[in-house]
Design a protein around this motif. Structure first.
Motif, PDB file in Angstrom:
ATOM      1  N   ALA A  50      64.918 -27.023  -2.490  1.00  0.00           N
ATOM      2  CA  ALA A  50      66.267 -26.872  -1.944  1.00  0.00           C
ATOM      3  C   ALA A  50      67.090 -25.848  -2.722  1.00  0.00           C
ATOM      4  O   ALA A  50      68.047 -25.295  -2.200  1.00  0.00           O
ATOM      5  N   PRO A  72      71.062 -22.258  -2.422  1.00  0.00           N
ATOM      6  CA  PRO A  72      70.599 -23.225  -1.418  1.00  0.00           C
ATOM      7  C   PRO A  72      70.987 -22.820   0.005  1.00  0.00           C
ATOM      8  O   PRO A  72      70.196 -22.929   0.929  1.00  0.00           O
ATOM      9  N   LYS A  73      72.215 -22.329   0.164  1.00  0.00           N
ATOM     10  CA  LYS A  73      72.682 -22.029   1.515  1.00  0.00           C
ATOM     11  C   LYS A  73      71.933 -20.861   2.155  1.00  0.00           C
ATOM     12  O   LYS A  73      71.939 -20.714   3.358  1.00  0.00           O
ATOM     13  N   ILE A  77      67.513 -24.132   4.755  1.00  0.00           N
ATOM     14  CA  ILE A  77      67.014 -25.492   4.642  1.00  0.00           C
ATOM     15  C   ILE A  77      68.171 -26.459   4.878  1.00  0.00           C
ATOM     16  O   ILE A  77      69.331 -26.056   4.849  1.00  0.00           O
ATOM     17  N   MET A  79      69.153 -30.724   3.820  1.00  0.00           N
ATOM     18  CA  MET A  79      68.641 -31.851   3.048  1.00  0.00           C
ATOM     19  C   MET A  79      69.397 -33.127   3.411  1.00  0.00           C
ATOM     20  O   MET A  79      70.608 -33.106   3.610  1.00  0.00           O
ATOM     21  N   TYR A  87      80.772 -37.470   4.087  1.00  0.00           N
ATOM     22  CA  TYR A  87      82.078 -37.509   3.443  1.00  0.00           C
ATOM     23  C   TYR A  87      82.945 -38.619   4.021  1.00  0.00           C
ATOM     24  O   TYR A  87      83.221 -38.628   5.223  1.00  0.00           O
ATOM     25  N   PHE A  98      80.516 -29.930   9.490  1.00  0.00           N
ATOM     26  CA  PHE A  98      80.477 -29.357   8.147  1.00  0.00           C
ATOM     27  C   PHE A  98      79.268 -28.458   7.957  1.00  0.00           C
ATOM     28  O   PHE A  98      79.339 -27.430   7.300  1.00  0.00           O
ATOM     29  N   GLY A  99      78.150 -28.859   8.556  1.00  0.00           N
ATOM     30  CA  GLY A  99      76.937 -28.053   8.449  1.00  0.00           C
ATOM     31  C   GLY A  99      77.071 -26.695   9.109  1.00  0.00           C
ATOM     32  O   GLY A  99      76.264 -25.799   8.870  1.00  0.00           O
ATOM     33  N   ARG A 101      79.921 -24.815   8.999  1.00  0.00           N
ATOM     34  CA  ARG A 101      81.063 -24.076   8.449  1.00  0.00           C
ATOM     35  C   ARG A 101      80.791 -22.598   8.250  1.00  0.00           C
ATOM     36  O   ARG A 101      81.649 -21.770   8.487  1.00  0.00           O
ATOM     37  N   THR A 102      79.595 -22.306   7.799  1.00  0.00           N
ATOM     38  CA  THR A 102      79.319 -20.908   7.493  1.00  0.00           C
ATOM     39  C   THR A 102      78.615 -20.193   8.646  1.00  0.00           C
ATOM     40  O   THR A 102      78.253 -19.042   8.517  1.00  0.00           O
ATOM     41  N   ARG A 146      74.084 -33.907  10.428  1.00  0.00           N
ATOM     42  CA  ARG A 146      74.650 -32.788   9.687  1.00  0.00           C
ATOM     43  C   ARG A 146      73.565 -31.803   9.266  1.00  0.00           C
ATOM     44  O   ARG A 146      73.784 -30.609   9.192  1.00  0.00           O
ATOM     45  N   ARG A 150      72.419 -27.263  12.034  1.00  0.00           N
ATOM     46  CA  ARG A 150      72.234 -25.839  11.724  1.00  0.00           C
ATOM     47  C   ARG A 150      70.874 -25.321  12.153  1.00  0.00           C
ATOM     48  O   ARG A 150      70.574 -24.167  11.995  1.00  0.00           O
TER      49      ARG A 150
ATOM     50  N   PHE B 186      77.230 -35.723  -2.960  1.00  0.00           N
ATOM     51  CA  PHE B 186      78.254 -35.129  -2.107  1.00  0.00           C
ATOM     52  C   PHE B 186      78.377 -33.633  -2.380  1.00  0.00           C
ATOM     53  O   PHE B 186      78.467 -32.821  -1.481  1.00  0.00           O
ATOM     54  N   ARG B 191      76.894 -27.927  -1.220  1.00  0.00           N
ATOM     55  CA  ARG B 191      76.291 -26.692  -1.715  1.00  0.00           C
ATOM     56  C   ARG B 191      75.251 -26.197  -0.706  1.00  0.00           C
ATOM     57  O   ARG B 191      75.173 -25.017  -0.400  1.00  0.00           O
ATOM     58  N   ILE B 192      74.453 -27.137  -0.200  1.00  0.00           N
ATOM     59  CA  ILE B 192      73.446 -26.760   0.792  1.00  0.00           C
ATOM     60  C   ILE B 192      74.122 -26.323   2.087  1.00  0.00           C
ATOM     61  O   ILE B 192      73.668 -25.407   2.762  1.00  0.00           O
ATOM     62  N   ASP B 193      75.254 -26.954   2.412  1.00  0.00           N
ATOM     63  CA  ASP B 193      75.979 -26.565   3.620  1.00  0.00           C
ATOM     64  C   ASP B 193      76.673 -25.218   3.470  1.00  0.00           C
ATOM     65  O   ASP B 193      77.316 -24.754   4.403  1.00  0.00           O
ATOM     66  N   GLY B 194      76.585 -24.623   2.299  1.00  0.00           N
ATOM     67  CA  GLY B 194      77.050 -23.252   2.158  1.00  0.00           C
ATOM     68  C   GLY B 194      78.445 -23.081   1.586  1.00  0.00           C
ATOM     69  O   GLY B 194      79.014 -22.002   1.666  1.00  0.00           O
ATOM     70  N   LEU B 195      79.018 -24.125   1.017  1.00  0.00           N
ATOM     71  CA  LEU B 195      80.331 -23.948   0.400  1.00  0.00           C
ATOM     72  C   LEU B 195      80.182 -23.365  -0.998  1.00  0.00           C
ATOM     73  O   LEU B 195      79.205 -23.659  -1.685  1.00  0.00           O
ATOM     74  N   VAL B 204      85.767 -31.147  -0.826  1.00  0.00           N
ATOM     75  CA  VAL B 204      84.923 -32.338  -0.932  1.00  0.00           C
ATOM     76  C   VAL B 204      85.377 -33.243  -2.078  1.00  0.00           C
ATOM     77  O   VAL B 204      85.656 -34.422  -1.880  1.00  0.00           O
ATOM     78  N   LEU B 208      88.310 -37.003  -2.354  1.00  0.00           N
ATOM     79  CA  LEU B 208      87.714 -38.262  -2.793  1.00  0.00           C
ATOM     80  C   LEU B 208      88.439 -38.850  -4.004  1.00  0.00           C
ATOM     81  O   LEU B 208      88.175 -39.980  -4.390  1.00  0.00           O
TER      82      LEU B 208
END
Ligand SMILES: Nc1ncnc2c1ncn2[C@@H]1O[C@H](COP(=O)(O)OP(=O)(O)OP(=O)(O)O)[C@@H](O)[C@H]1O
Ligand SMILES: [Mg+2]
Lengths: 350, 294
Positions: A50, A72-73, A77, A79, A87, A98-99, A101-102, A146, A150, B186, B191-195, B204, B208
């Motif tokens: 990842a 990672p982004k 991939i 995960m 969230y 959220f997935g 967003r980019t 989520r 993508r 979280f 991070r994987i979602d690209g933020l 995030v 919380l």
């Protein structure tokens, strides 16, 4: 969609090597399950794929491209984590969005994609709920949503079902498998439950102490385990491992029984493996005989624990006319179902 | 959960808002408990009651300690509210307390987050260094602050009044501890979602820890709203006085006008009440949310 390759992958934490030269090729669209006892390095491997964990040495390739230095982004991939990691302050819709967003989709395309994913997961009516209004299974579905939204090349799952109760786990297992058939992505799935591994995988990777023990289809690892560890880890109840010795004509068990099988290695100390279901209770002429210490009725079969010359052996007996504790019984076996291992190294012998 | 509910429901809605329906003490221990709480409550409320009572007295009556003014009057209020300086001071205080609160929330949580969630060499040392500043009392710091401000030309400016409070060691500590409760999963999922890291912190991690942010906001706002020593030293221009400094200047050398000071103080408690009522909700909601997550 893409294939995935790990080449001589090594991970070291503070000079302790926890993963030792992992090599693996995952084909495009394949469902691979990593299984092994706690602490064997499954999560670490997954996290290196990842990009959440730095690679000490070796390479990770996704779609033929080395991704060691990609964020990672940028690895294409997704995960899914054990404790969902959805969230709590966002609705299901926002969580799934959220997935994206980019992504470069337009707002309408995103909306459509979210609806589509929710539809696949059967979550459409829950889109505007907050996670604390969902059950465990539904939360896990959101987490999967989520990841799905993508349309990543590779899905990574780290024990996603271990927080669910047994029934839900069986159900989600099936759903993930169906999902895989439907979207056809490459999946790497980590679990420590061998049943999950057997039921879902195209291929299973069995790990122990940072080493791969065997890679193979569920049938291969079950019927042709590479060593005693795999033999005992896969299958429940575990395979019986018996002491034996090679002779010119086959093997001799510790009881003295001679069997015509094995590598014909004279005098060599061997471990002979036999699965409980390959041992049959017979009236006469069996290979092993002993006294039943415990009988566990499971309905379709009854597991009997038999004391044979001081060694406890598990056998599977008929569910209709099971032996009772205290009975003296005789067990027979087919030599073709025996597994022969080197006693010293534990490796399977041909 | 059970404890949280107790705290939430009993004192606020039952006993405070509806004093006409107190639950009768059930036994001796309960009676003692109620008596002690009552005593504590009285001790807490007395200064407030005297403040209001004094603000309703004429100056000749101020040194009588009677609670009910013999000749109650609102003259002090009209006087204070007609005095243009009061508004200037009020505004100064509002600006300074608001800006320092925002700044503290942002920077304390940034630093706390980094110290909590990033592993790097020396982070423990930095944390200890920040914490150790907690042990130095403000009174010891005002002289160095003053010399520094003097040399940098910060005296008699908003910045000069605000700069010591733009970040607090206590807030860093509080936020770091709260970020410990945010699971790393979280952050990794994001991070994987690209933020990027800043986005992860903001969209995030921050939501919380809202209860902690709310608590910190209340502390910091109140602290700055009531700050006295440093604003007094940092300003000589009455137009830059904060409310506490301004109020203390009512009267002349011979006679402190307590009734006016108390009137100003009474008025100045209003914003603190508003801030408390706004942020207190978050704290209660946070407790409830944590409970449901199990
Ligand atoms: N951050 C870390 N620092 C040092 N050692 C670590 C760290 N993370 C993992 N390890 C070690 O690496 C080994 C592999 O850990 P890993 O989490 O990959 O195991 P796992 O197979 O996922 O186990 P489980 O089934 O319990 O999740 C373990 O021995 C663990 O102690
Ligand atoms: Mg793990």
């Amino acid at each position: 969609m893409a294939n995935l390759a790990l080449r001589d992958l090594v991970k070291t934490y503070d000079r302790t090597e926890v993963l030792h030269s992992i090599n693996l090729d995952v084909k495009d669209g394949e469902f691979v399950v990593f299984v092994g006892p706690s602490g064997c390095g499954k999560s670490t491997t997954l996290r290196m794929i990842a990009g959440l964990e730095e690679v000490t040495s070796g390479t990770v390739e996704i779609g033929g491209q080395v991704v060691n230095n990609l964020e990672p982004k940028d690895r294409d991939i997704a995960m899914v984590f054990q404790n969902y990691a959805i969230y709590p302050h966002m609705t299901v819709r926002k969580n799934i969005a959220f997935g994206l967003r980019t992504s470069k989709m337009t707002r309408a395309q995103k909306e459509a994609r979210i609806e589509e994913v929710a539809g696949i997961l059967g979550m459409t009516e829950y889109l505007d709920r907050k996670p604390n209004q969902l059950s465990g299974g539904q939360r896990q579905r959101v987490a999967i949503g989520r990841a799905m939204v993508r349309d990543p090349a590779v899905f990574l799952f780290d024990e996603p079902l271990s927080n669910l109760d047994a029934q839900l786990r069986t159900q989600m297992r099936l759903e993930i498998k169906k999902l895989h058939r439907r979207v056809g992505s490459t999946i790497v799935f980590v679990t420590h439950d061998q049943v999950e591994a057997m039921t879902m995988a195209d291929r299973i990777v069995i790990m122990k102490d940072g080493h791969i023990q065997q890679i193979g289809s569920p049938a291969e690892v079950y019927h042709a385990p590479a060593n005693t560890f795999v033999a005992q880890f896969i299958g429940a109840p575990s395979m019986n491992l018996l002491e034996g010795r090679g002779t010119a004509s086959g093997v001799t068990l510790w009881t003295g029984a001679a069997l015509a099988t094995g590598p014909k290695a004279d005098g060599k100390a061997l471990t002979i493996g036999i699965r409980p279901e390959d041992l049959h209770v017979v009236e006469s002429g069996g290979v092993l005989s002993g006294v039943v210490s415990v009988a566990e009725p499971l309905g379709s079969e009854t597991l009997v624990y038999v004391d044979v010359d001081g060694k406890e052996i598990i056998a599977s007996a008929s569910g209709r006319t099971p032996p009772a504790a205290g009975d003296r019984i005789t067990l027979d076996l087919d030599v073709r179902n025996l597994h022969v291992f080197d006693a010293a190294s534990g490796e399977a012998l041909a | 959960m059970a404890i949280a509910e107790d705290i939430r429901i009993k004192p606020s809605s039952e006993t405070l808002l509806r004093p006409d329906r107190p639950k009768p003490p059930r036994n001796y221990a309960q009676f003692i408990r109620w008596a002690l709480l009552f005593l504590g409550g009285v001790l807490m409320v007395m200064p407030l009651v005297y403040m209001i009572s004094t603000s309703l007295k004429y100056s000749f009556e101020v040194y009588n300690l009677n609670l009910i003014p013999e000749e109650p009057t609102l003259e002090n209020y009209t006087y204070v509210l007609e005095d243009g300086r009061f508004y200037t001071w009020f505004l100064n205080s509002l600006i300074i307390a608001t800006l320092t609160t925002i700044s503290t929330l942002i920077f304390d949580s940034l630093v706390g987050y980094v110290l909590c969630k990033f592993k790097f060499r020396g982070r423990y040392l930095i944390f200890i260094a920040i914490l150790s500043t907690l042990m130095i009392p403000t009174e010891m710091l005002v002289i160095p602050w003053y010399l520094m401000s003097q040399q940098l030309g910060w005296l008699d400016t908003y910045w000069g009044i605000m700069f010591p409070g733009l970040m607090t060691a206590f807030g860093v500590f509080l936020m770091k501890q709260f970020f410990e409760t945010v699971p790393d999963d979280f952050l990794e999922a994001a991070r994987i979602d690209g933020l990027n890291e800043l986005q992860i912190w903001w969209s995030v991690a921050m939501p919380l820890v809202k209860p902690a942010l709310a608590a910190l906001a209340i502390f910091v706002f109140l602290g700055n709203w009531t700050a006295f020593i440093w604003p007094l030293i940092a300003t000589t221009d009455t137009a830059l006085y904060t409310l506490p400094v301004g109020l203390s200047s009512f009267g002349d050398e011979a006679d402190v006008a307590w009734e006016l000071i108390m009137t100003g103080a009474a008025i100045s408690t209003l914003p603190t009440l508003v801030v408390f009522l706004i942020f207190q909700r978050f704290i209660i909601r946070g407790v409830v949310m944590a409970g449901l997550k199990g």
